[in-house]
Design a protein around this motif. Structure first.
Motif, PDB file in Angstrom:
ATOM      1  N   ASP A   1      -6.090  -2.847   6.466  1.00 28.64           N
ATOM      2  CA  ASP A   1      -6.850  -2.497   7.668  1.00 28.64           C
ATOM      3  C   ASP A   1      -7.664  -4.167   7.913  1.00 28.64           C
ATOM      4  O   ASP A   1      -7.708  -4.306   8.978  1.00 28.64           O
ATOM      5  N   TYR A   2      -8.227  -4.716   7.058  1.00 25.76           N
ATOM      6  CA  TYR A   2      -8.875  -6.021   7.296  1.00 25.76           C
ATOM      7  C   TYR A   2      -7.809  -6.921   7.907  1.00 25.76           C
ATOM      8  O   TYR A   2      -8.161  -7.662   9.059  1.00 25.76           O
TER       9      TYR A   2
ATOM     10  N   VAL B   1     -12.550  -7.347  -1.875  1.00 19.85           N
ATOM     11  CA  VAL B   1     -12.081  -6.051  -2.363  1.00 19.85           C
ATOM     12  C   VAL B   1     -11.384  -6.278  -3.842  1.00 19.85           C
ATOM     13  O   VAL B   1     -11.678  -5.307  -4.825  1.00 19.85           O
TER      14      VAL B   1
ATOM     15  N   CYS C   1     -11.634  -8.996   2.677  1.00 22.41           N
ATOM     16  CA  CYS C   1     -10.405  -8.625   1.733  1.00 22.41           C
ATOM     17  C   CYS C   1     -10.338  -9.144   0.301  1.00 22.41           C
ATOM     18  O   CYS C   1     -10.150  -8.414  -0.642  1.00 22.41           O
TER      19      CYS C   1
ATOM     20  N   ARG D   1      -7.521  -1.046   2.124  1.00 30.78           N
ATOM     21  CA  ARG D   1      -8.661  -1.685   2.766  1.00 30.78           C
ATOM     22  C   ARG D   1      -8.233  -3.219   3.270  1.00 30.78           C
ATOM     23  O   ARG D   1      -8.545  -3.503   4.470  1.00 30.78           O
ATOM     24  N   CYS D   2      -7.515  -3.789   2.464  1.00 34.58           N
ATOM     25  CA  CYS D   2      -6.844  -5.363   3.003  1.00 34.58           C
ATOM     26  C   CYS D   2      -6.031  -5.240   3.981  1.00 34.58           C
ATOM     27  O   CYS D   2      -6.059  -5.937   4.915  1.00 34.58           O
TER      28      CYS D   2
ATOM     29  N   GLN E   1      -6.172   1.744  -2.998  1.00 34.98           N
ATOM     30  CA  GLN E   1      -7.293   1.803  -2.252  1.00 34.98           C
ATOM     31  C   GLN E   1      -7.644   0.343  -1.827  1.00 34.98           C
ATOM     32  O   GLN E   1      -7.827   0.019  -0.798  1.00 34.98           O
TER      33      GLN E   1
ATOM     34  N   LYS F   1       0.768  -1.236  -0.165  1.00 30.78           N
ATOM     35  CA  LYS F   1       0.016   0.082  -0.042  1.00 30.78           C
ATOM     36  C   LYS F   1       0.837   1.282  -0.010  1.00 30.78           C
ATOM     37  O   LYS F   1       0.585   2.294  -0.602  1.00 30.78           O
TER      38      LYS F   1
END
Length: 173
Positions: free
Chosen positions: A99-100, A140, A137, A96-97, A92, A82
């Motif tokens: 965070d997951y 996503v 994830c 998100r992944c 993006q 990231k």
């Protein structure tokens, strides 16, 4: 035993004959409960603590710890990807992944805590939460022109968690 499992077992027996034939009946018993037996054997035979374990619960804790460690490793990899990605859809998705997987690691830590104290209901609830967050994830990346750069690692984590849960399910409450 299917032919691939037989071949894998023979290969493991060739590479690790002493470890498999001596001092590992508990590991063999535990891995016998799992779907991904070769991965289970690789994971547990590489851990010195599992060879010293005297109960199935100790083996379950070790397997669960490896699962948590793998989740944290994947979190770090998603975070690094990231941070180095250019702005856009991929960044993006990686965000998100990341965070997951931070959450997956936290939930598996909680599951390990419950396991050590014999709270099997808490373990099952946390394992379910970890599975849901891993799947979030995966979602996503669905419908995107790119796939997850860590799909092999996340698949391995899923298999490791499945193995840990299979062993845990054989513990006496």
């Amino acid at each position: 035993m299917n032919p691939i499992s037989s071949l894998a077992f023979v290969l493991l027996l060739t590479v690790f004959p002493t470890q498999i034939l001596c001092q590992t009946p508990l590991i063999e018993q535990a891995c016998g409960y799992t779907i991904y037996k070769v991965l289970c054997l690789e994971t547990l035979l590489s851990d010195p603590g599992s060879k010293k374990a005297t109960t199935l619960k100790e083996i379950a804790v070790i397997s669960s710890n490896h699962t948590e460690n793998k989740a944290n490793e994947i979190y770090t990899q998603f975070t690094n990807l990231k941070n180095s990605a250019a702005e856009g859809d991929l960044k993006q998705a990686l965000f998100r992944c990341s965070d997951y997987y931070l959450s997956v690691g936290d939930v598996l830590f909680s599951a390990n805590f419950h396991l050590k104290w014999g709270n099997y209901t808490g373990v099952k609830e946390d394992m379910t939460k970890a599975t849901v967050r891993r799947q979030m994830c995966d979602e996503v990346f669905q419908g995107k022109p790119f796939k997850s750069p860590l799909s092999e690692a996340t698949t391995k984590l899923s298999q490791m968690q499945n193995n840990a849960e299979s062993i845990i399910n054989h513990l006496k409450p």
